[in-house]
Design a protein around this motif. Structure first.
Motif, PDB file in Angstrom:
ATOM      1  N   VAL A  94       5.932   8.430  -7.964  1.00 16.55           N
ATOM      2  CA  VAL A  94       5.869   7.086  -7.398  1.00 16.55           C
ATOM      3  C   VAL A  94       5.108   7.159  -6.087  1.00 16.55           C
ATOM      4  N   LEU A  95       4.234   6.180  -5.864  1.00 22.39           N
ATOM      5  CA  LEU A  95       3.479   6.078  -4.611  1.00 22.39           C
ATOM      6  C   LEU A  95       4.052   4.959  -3.765  1.00 22.39           C
ATOM      7  N   ALA A  96       4.049   5.162  -2.456  1.00 21.84           N
ATOM      8  CA  ALA A  96       4.512   4.148  -1.504  1.00 21.84           C
ATOM      9  C   ALA A  96       3.413   3.939  -0.475  1.00 21.84           C
ATOM     10  N   GLU A  97       2.946   2.707  -0.393  1.00 20.70           N
ATOM     11  CA  GLU A  97       1.913   2.359   0.581  1.00 20.70           C
ATOM     12  C   GLU A  97       2.551   1.509   1.671  1.00 20.70           C
ATOM     13  N   ALA A  98       2.651   2.076   2.880  1.00 19.76           N
ATOM     14  CA  ALA A  98       3.314   1.416   4.003  1.00 19.76           C
ATOM     15  C   ALA A  98       2.281   0.896   4.989  1.00 19.76           C
ATOM     16  N   ARG A  99       2.624  -0.249   5.592  1.00 21.16           N
ATOM     17  CA  ARG A  99       1.741  -0.860   6.583  1.00 21.16           C
ATOM     18  C   ARG A  99       2.586  -1.475   7.686  1.00 21.16           C
ATOM     19  N   VAL A 100       2.302  -1.095   8.913  1.00 22.52           N
ATOM     20  CA  VAL A 100       2.964  -1.698  10.065  1.00 22.52           C
ATOM     21  C   VAL A 100       2.284  -3.033  10.324  1.00 22.52           C
ATOM     22  N   ILE A 101       3.049  -4.098  10.286  1.00 18.83           N
ATOM     23  CA  ILE A 101       2.508  -5.434  10.534  1.00 18.83           C
ATOM     24  C   ILE A 101       2.551  -5.758  12.017  1.00 18.83           C
ATOM     25  N   LYS A 102       3.654  -5.385  12.664  1.00 15.87           N
ATOM     26  CA  LYS A 102       3.777  -5.626  14.106  1.00 15.87           C
ATOM     27  C   LYS A 102       4.500  -4.441  14.730  1.00 15.87           C
ATOM     28  N   LYS A 103       3.872  -3.841  15.722  1.00 12.09           N
ATOM     29  CA  LYS A 103       4.496  -2.744  16.483  1.00 12.09           C
ATOM     30  C   LYS A 103       4.832  -3.300  17.852  1.00 12.09           C
ATOM     31  N   GLY A 104       6.104  -3.537  18.077  1.00  9.75           N
ATOM     32  CA  GLY A 104       6.553  -4.050  19.358  1.00  9.75           C
ATOM     33  C   GLY A 104       7.164  -2.958  20.209  1.00  9.75           C
ATOM     34  N   ARG A 105       7.502  -3.313  21.436  1.00  8.04           N
ATOM     35  CA  ARG A 105       8.110  -2.353  22.357  1.00  8.04           C
ATOM     36  C   ARG A 105       9.525  -1.992  21.916  1.00  8.04           C
ATOM     37  N   THR A 106      10.279  -2.981  21.402  1.00  5.17           N
ATOM     38  CA  THR A 106      11.656  -2.718  20.988  1.00  5.17           C
ATOM     39  C   THR A 106      11.895  -2.899  19.492  1.00  5.17           C
ATOM     40  N   LEU A 107      11.028  -3.648  18.810  1.00  8.48           N
ATOM     41  CA  LEU A 107      11.206  -3.894  17.382  1.00  8.48           C
ATOM     42  C   LEU A 107       9.850  -3.872  16.682  1.00  8.48           C
ATOM     43  N   SER A 108       9.792  -3.190  15.572  1.00  8.65           N
ATOM     44  CA  SER A 108       8.577  -3.135  14.754  1.00  8.65           C
ATOM     45  C   SER A 108       8.902  -3.674  13.370  1.00  8.65           C
ATOM     46  N   TYR A 109       7.879  -4.183  12.707  1.00  7.13           N
ATOM     47  CA  TYR A 109       8.064  -4.812  11.393  1.00  7.13           C
ATOM     48  C   TYR A 109       6.952  -4.335  10.468  1.00  7.13           C
ATOM     49  N   GLY A 110       7.312  -4.096   9.200  1.00  6.73           N
ATOM     50  CA  GLY A 110       6.302  -3.638   8.258  1.00  6.73           C
ATOM     51  C   GLY A 110       6.679  -3.939   6.823  1.00  6.73           C
ATOM     52  N   GLU A 111       5.773  -3.541   5.928  1.00  5.70           N
ATOM     53  CA  GLU A 111       6.021  -3.717   4.498  1.00  5.70           C
ATOM     54  C   GLU A 111       5.559  -2.476   3.749  1.00  5.70           C
ATOM     55  N   VAL A 112       6.189  -2.265   2.600  1.00  4.60           N
ATOM     56  CA  VAL A 112       5.866  -1.132   1.737  1.00  4.60           C
ATOM     57  C   VAL A 112       5.756  -1.651   0.315  1.00  4.60           C
ATOM     58  N   THR A 113       4.703  -1.234  -0.362  1.00  8.98           N
ATOM     59  CA  THR A 113       4.547  -1.531  -1.785  1.00  8.98           C
ATOM     60  C   THR A 113       4.687  -0.218  -2.540  1.00  8.98           C
ATOM     61  N   LEU A 114       5.555  -0.218  -3.551  1.00  6.76           N
ATOM     62  CA  LEU A 114       5.766   0.965  -4.378  1.00  6.76           C
ATOM     63  C   LEU A 114       5.192   0.721  -5.764  1.00  6.76           C
ATOM     64  N   ARG A 115       4.610   1.775  -6.342  1.00  5.27           N
ATOM     65  CA  ARG A 115       4.064   1.674  -7.695  1.00  5.27           C
ATOM     66  C   ARG A 115       4.099   3.042  -8.353  1.00  5.27           C
ATOM     67  N   ALA A 116       4.184   3.017  -9.665  1.00  3.95           N
ATOM     68  CA  ALA A 116       4.108   4.273 -10.414  1.00  3.95           C
ATOM     69  C   ALA A 116       2.702   4.844 -10.240  1.00  3.95           C
ATOM     70  N   GLU A 117       2.616   6.143 -10.080  1.00  3.39           N
ATOM     71  CA  GLU A 117       1.304   6.778  -9.957  1.00  3.39           C
ATOM     72  C   GLU A 117       0.490   6.476 -11.213  1.00  3.39           C
ATOM     73  N   GLY A 118      -0.745   6.079 -11.026  1.00  2.00           N
ATOM     74  CA  GLY A 118      -1.606   5.745 -12.149  1.00  2.00           C
ATOM     75  C   GLY A 118      -1.558   4.281 -12.534  1.00  2.00           C
ATOM     76  N   SER A 119      -0.717   3.505 -11.877  1.00  2.00           N
ATOM     77  CA  SER A 119      -0.604   2.076 -12.164  1.00  2.00           C
ATOM     78  C   SER A 119      -0.991   1.275 -10.927  1.00  2.00           C
ATOM     79  N   ALA A 120      -1.600   0.130 -11.149  1.00  2.00           N
ATOM     80  CA  ALA A 120      -1.923  -0.780 -10.042  1.00  2.00           C
ATOM     81  C   ALA A 120      -0.804  -1.792  -9.826  1.00  2.00           C
ATOM     82  N   ASP A 121       0.110  -1.894 -10.790  1.00  6.10           N
ATOM     83  CA  ASP A 121       1.176  -2.894 -10.728  1.00  6.10           C
ATOM     84  C   ASP A 121       2.328  -2.404  -9.859  1.00  6.10           C
ATOM     85  N   PRO A 122       2.729  -3.179  -8.856  1.00  2.00           N
ATOM     86  CA  PRO A 122       3.849  -2.753  -8.016  1.00  2.00           C
ATOM     87  C   PRO A 122       5.162  -2.774  -8.794  1.00  2.00           C
TER      88      PRO A 122
END
Length: 140
Positions: A94-122
């Motif tokens: 399984v692949l996990a693609e993580a992205r930080v959307i907002k990096k704050g001084r006290t709180l950060s926010y992000g998202e991760v999309t997971l997919r089977a290796e070899g598939s484009a479908d999350p």
């Protein structure tokens, strides 16, 4: 940090990631792509990768993305993690693609999309927030 250096940092900081064989494939400013290899002990009845394994991978992936912004010295902790399972991933890596959307001084926010290796479908989508932890004197 290179993907190899980040893999070592992640495996040291989260020993479970090392036990599972998680590796960082790519890393850039606020982004990381991680791979969880196929493991029979992470399957649930029915032969799909278990939810706890997917949540653990997503959590480690976001930390890796945060580490790219802090030269590997991030000590923030997960404040929230919300996962939506979209489809059952087949047995395999399984692949996990993580992205930080907002990096704050006290709180950060992000998202991760997971997919089977070899598939484009999350197979799952994650939103997560992380709280900065004040450095205590005497901590290494």
């Amino acid at each position: 940090m290179s993907p190899a250096e980040l893999t070592e940092r992640v495996r040291t900081g989260v020993p479970l990631a090392g036990a599972w064989g998680v590796e960082v494939l790519e890393a850039a400013e606020g982004r990381a792509l991680l791979r969880l290899p196929q493991r029979d002990d992470l399957l649930r009845p029915g032969g799909t990768v278990s939810g706890p394994a997917l949540m653990g991978l997503a959590d480690v992936a976001m930390w890796a993305a945060l580490l790219t912004l802090t030269e590997g010295r991030d000590e923030s902790l997960t404040a929230s993690l919300s996962i939506t399972f979209l489809r059952a991933p087949p047995p395999g890596a399984v692949l996990a693609e993580a992205r930080v959307i907002k990096k704050g001084r006290t709180l950060s926010y992000g998202e991760v999309t997971l997919r089977a290796e070899g598939s484009a479908d999350p197979c799952a989508h994650v939103t997560t927030s992380w709280a900065a932890v004040p450095r205590l004197s005497g901590r290494g």
